[in-house]
Motif scaffolding. Structure first.
Motif, mmCIF file in Angstrom:
data_model
loop_
_atom_site.group_PDB
_atom_site.id
_atom_site.type_symbol
_atom_site.label_atom_id
_atom_site.label_comp_id
_atom_site.label_asym_id
_atom_site.label_seq_id
_atom_site.Cartn_x
_atom_site.Cartn_y
_atom_site.Cartn_z
ATOM 1 N N ILE A 177 -7.660 4.550 2.036
ATOM 2 C CA ILE A 177 -7.952 3.984 3.346
ATOM 3 C C ILE A 177 -9.150 3.047 3.171
ATOM 4 O O ILE A 177 -10.225 3.481 2.777
ATOM 5 C CB ILE A 177 -8.276 5.069 4.389
ATOM 6 C CG1 ILE A 177 -7.141 6.095 4.531
ATOM 7 C CG2 ILE A 177 -8.665 4.451 5.719
ATOM 8 C CD1 ILE A 177 -5.935 5.635 5.296
ATOM 9 N N ALA A 178 -8.930 1.766 3.488
ATOM 10 C CA ALA A 178 -9.998 0.773 3.335
ATOM 11 C C ALA A 178 -10.819 0.624 4.611
ATOM 12 O O ALA A 178 -12.046 0.554 4.568
ATOM 13 C CB ALA A 178 -9.402 -0.578 2.942
ATOM 14 N N VAL A 218 -4.756 0.086 4.555
ATOM 15 C CA VAL A 218 -4.631 0.823 3.301
ATOM 16 C C VAL A 218 -4.540 -0.184 2.169
ATOM 17 O O VAL A 218 -3.711 -1.105 2.205
ATOM 18 C CB VAL A 218 -3.366 1.715 3.327
ATOM 19 C CG1 VAL A 218 -3.224 2.477 2.020
ATOM 20 C CG2 VAL A 218 -3.396 2.668 4.517
ATOM 21 N N THR A 219 -5.376 -0.026 1.171
ATOM 22 C CA THR A 219 -5.364 -0.927 0.024
ATOM 23 C C THR A 219 -4.194 -0.585 -0.888
ATOM 24 O O THR A 219 -4.030 0.563 -1.305
ATOM 25 C CB THR A 219 -6.686 -0.832 -0.760
ATOM 26 O OG1 THR A 219 -7.756 -1.181 0.116
ATOM 27 C CG2 THR A 219 -6.689 -1.773 -1.960
ATOM 28 N N LEU A 220 -3.377 -1.614 -1.158
ATOM 29 C CA LEU A 220 -2.217 -1.485 -2.043
ATOM 30 C C LEU A 220 -2.413 -2.476 -3.186
ATOM 31 O O LEU A 220 -1.987 -3.618 -3.099
ATOM 32 C CB LEU A 220 -0.924 -1.823 -1.290
ATOM 33 C CG LEU A 220 -0.708 -1.129 0.052
ATOM 34 C CD1 LEU A 220 0.397 -1.793 0.827
ATOM 35 C CD2 LEU A 220 -0.397 0.334 -0.183
ATOM 36 N N GLY A 221 -3.096 -2.064 -4.196
ATOM 37 C CA GLY A 221 -3.397 -2.999 -5.284
ATOM 38 C C GLY A 221 -4.399 -4.032 -4.822
ATOM 39 O O GLY A 221 -5.528 -3.706 -4.490
ATOM 40 N N GLU A 222 -3.950 -5.298 -4.752
ATOM 41 C CA GLU A 222 -4.847 -6.386 -4.354
ATOM 42 C C GLU A 222 -4.706 -6.799 -2.894
ATOM 43 O O GLU A 222 -5.355 -7.740 -2.454
ATOM 44 C CB GLU A 222 -4.607 -7.593 -5.260
ATOM 45 C CG GLU A 222 -4.959 -7.306 -6.706
ATOM 46 C CD GLU A 222 -4.783 -8.518 -7.596
ATOM 47 O OE1 GLU A 222 -4.693 -9.652 -7.086
ATOM 48 O OE2 GLU A 222 -4.735 -8.316 -8.825
ATOM 49 N N VAL A 223 -3.840 -6.116 -2.138
ATOM 50 C CA VAL A 223 -3.643 -6.446 -0.728
ATOM 51 C C VAL A 223 -3.798 -5.192 0.120
ATOM 52 O O VAL A 223 -3.759 -4.069 -0.388
ATOM 53 C CB VAL A 223 -2.243 -7.077 -0.476
ATOM 54 C CG1 VAL A 223 -2.094 -8.380 -1.225
ATOM 55 C CG2 VAL A 223 -1.137 -6.119 -0.842
ATOM 56 N N GLU A 256 -0.267 8.708 0.904
ATOM 57 C CA GLU A 256 1.042 8.249 0.445
ATOM 58 C C GLU A 256 1.726 7.612 1.646
ATOM 59 O O GLU A 256 1.835 8.235 2.707
ATOM 60 C CB GLU A 256 1.868 9.419 -0.080
ATOM 61 C CG GLU A 256 3.188 8.991 -0.666
ATOM 62 C CD GLU A 256 3.934 10.140 -1.321
ATOM 63 O OE1 GLU A 256 5.086 9.912 -1.725
ATOM 64 O OE2 GLU A 256 3.389 11.257 -1.421
ATOM 65 N N VAL A 257 2.158 6.368 1.496
ATOM 66 C CA VAL A 257 2.771 5.623 2.594
ATOM 67 C C VAL A 257 4.065 4.972 2.116
ATOM 68 O O VAL A 257 4.288 4.806 0.923
ATOM 69 C CB VAL A 257 1.827 4.525 3.147
ATOM 70 C CG1 VAL A 257 0.600 5.134 3.801
ATOM 71 C CG2 VAL A 257 1.424 3.553 2.051
ATOM 72 N N LYS A 258 4.882 4.595 3.071
ATOM 73 C CA LYS A 258 6.110 3.846 2.798
ATOM 74 C C LYS A 258 5.953 2.458 3.405
ATOM 75 O O LYS A 258 5.492 2.327 4.545
ATOM 76 C CB LYS A 258 7.309 4.553 3.434
ATOM 77 C CG LYS A 258 8.627 3.826 3.239
ATOM 78 C CD LYS A 258 9.757 4.590 3.889
ATOM 79 C CE LYS A 258 11.070 3.850 3.765
ATOM 80 N NZ LYS A 258 12.155 4.601 4.436
ATOM 81 N N ILE A 311 8.142 9.183 5.642
ATOM 82 C CA ILE A 311 8.287 10.041 4.464
ATOM 83 C C ILE A 311 7.960 11.508 4.775
ATOM 84 O O ILE A 311 8.112 12.363 3.909
ATOM 85 C CB ILE A 311 7.441 9.525 3.276
ATOM 86 C CG1 ILE A 311 5.983 9.371 3.648
ATOM 87 C CG2 ILE A 311 8.006 8.221 2.746
ATOM 88 C CD1 ILE A 311 5.073 8.944 2.502
ATOM 89 N N ALA A 312 7.529 11.780 5.986
ATOM 90 C CA ALA A 312 7.225 13.151 6.404
ATOM 91 C C ALA A 312 8.427 13.704 7.187
ATOM 92 O O ALA A 312 9.128 12.966 7.867
ATOM 93 C CB ALA A 312 5.979 13.176 7.286
#
Length: 99
Positions: free
Chosen positions: A1-2, A11-16, A44-46, A64-65
């Motif tokens: 969480i950013a 949410v940070t996903l690598g560089e984005v 964990e997100v989709k 995903i839940a």
């Protein structure tokens, strides 16, 4: 969480960063990311949508839940007798909170 906001969490996903909107964070009604998470949490997100034009990524935990409705269907069948709490009355019927 950013970052946490009133409408969700980035949410940070690598560089984005992607947006986890409050409505996609939990099956609990009216749940807010600000109360569920803190900055730095790993989740964990989709990925549910990528808008290349607006450069937006939408995320979901709900996808995903296990949904409460699915869990209920797995535990009960038509004809079962169960207890619940009356949550609201309307002209057309009654809303009952089940397990």
């Amino acid at each position: 969480i950013a970052t946490l906001t009133e409408f969700g969490a980035f949410v940070t996903l690598g560089e984005v960063d992607g947006l986890l909107h409050n409505e996609e964070a939990s099956w609990e009604p009216n749940a807010k990311c600000k109360t569920l998470f803190k900055k730095g949490d790993e989740v964990e997100v989709k990925i549910i949508k990528i808008d290349r034009e607006k450069e937006n990524i939408s995320l979901s935990i709900k996808d995903i839940a296990e949904s409460p409705a699915k869990k209920f269907q797995d535990n009960y069948k038509v004809g079962d007798i169960i207890k619940g709490i009356v949550k609201d009355k309307k002209e057309f019927g009654v809303f009952i909170k089940l397990e």
